[in-house]
Design a protein around this motif. Structure first.
Motif, short mmCIF file in Angstrom:
data_model
loop_
_atom_site.label_atom_id
_atom_site.label_comp_id
_atom_site.label_asym_id
_atom_site.label_seq_id
_atom_site.Cartn_x
_atom_site.Cartn_y
_atom_site.Cartn_z
N LEU A 166 0.83 -1.19 0.00
CA LEU A 166 0.00 0.00 0.00
C LEU A 166 0.87 1.25 0.00
O LEU A 166 0.64 2.19 -0.75
CB LEU A 166 -0.93 0.00 1.22
N PHE A 167 1.90 1.23 0.82
CA PHE A 167 2.83 2.36 0.88
C PHE A 167 3.53 2.57 -0.46
O PHE A 167 3.67 3.70 -0.92
CB PHE A 167 3.86 2.13 2.00
N GLN A 168 3.95 1.50 -1.11
CA GLN A 168 4.62 1.60 -2.41
C GLN A 168 3.67 2.17 -3.46
O GLN A 168 4.06 3.01 -4.26
CB GLN A 168 5.12 0.22 -2.87
N GLY A 169 2.44 1.71 -3.45
CA GLY A 169 1.45 2.21 -4.40
C GLY A 169 1.20 3.69 -4.22
O GLY A 169 1.13 4.45 -5.19
N ILE A 184 2.01 6.82 -6.88
CA ILE A 184 0.97 7.78 -7.29
C ILE A 184 1.41 9.20 -6.98
O ILE A 184 1.24 10.12 -7.77
CB ILE A 184 -0.37 7.45 -6.61
N SER A 185 2.03 9.41 -5.82
CA SER A 185 2.42 10.76 -5.43
C SER A 185 3.58 11.28 -6.26
O SER A 185 3.77 12.49 -6.36
CB SER A 185 2.80 10.78 -3.94
N GLN A 186 4.36 10.41 -6.89
CA GLN A 186 5.49 10.86 -7.68
C GLN A 186 5.13 11.16 -9.13
O GLN A 186 5.92 11.73 -9.86
CB GLN A 186 6.60 9.79 -7.64
#
Length: 74
Positions: free
Chosen positions: A4-7, A11-13
């Protein structure tokens, strides 16, 4: 939680683009020319068949609504 953190990080990048993908032709000048032309046609009917149809439907609904109001007020 790691996935979840990786996803969320991916998205934020991503860059956010506000530019539209399709470019639309500016037709405002031709519409202005059509609607400002002095040809004796009322402005609410200068758009063609669809404007005339929309006008008639609106007037018909207005008359029906007025008649309904009168009927219920008596």
């Amino acid at each position: 939680f790691y996935l979840l953190f990786q996803g969320l990080r991916q998205i934020s990048q991503r860059t956010i683009s506000t530019a539209s993908r399709r470019q639309f032709e500016n037709r405002v000048p031709e519409k202005q020319k059509l609607f400002q032309e002095d040809n004796g046609i009322p402005v609410h009917l200068k758009g063609g068949v669809m404007d005339a149809l929309l006008y008639r439907v609106t007037m018909g609904l207005t008359v029906v609504g007025k008649a309904n109001t009168k009927m219920f007020m008596l």
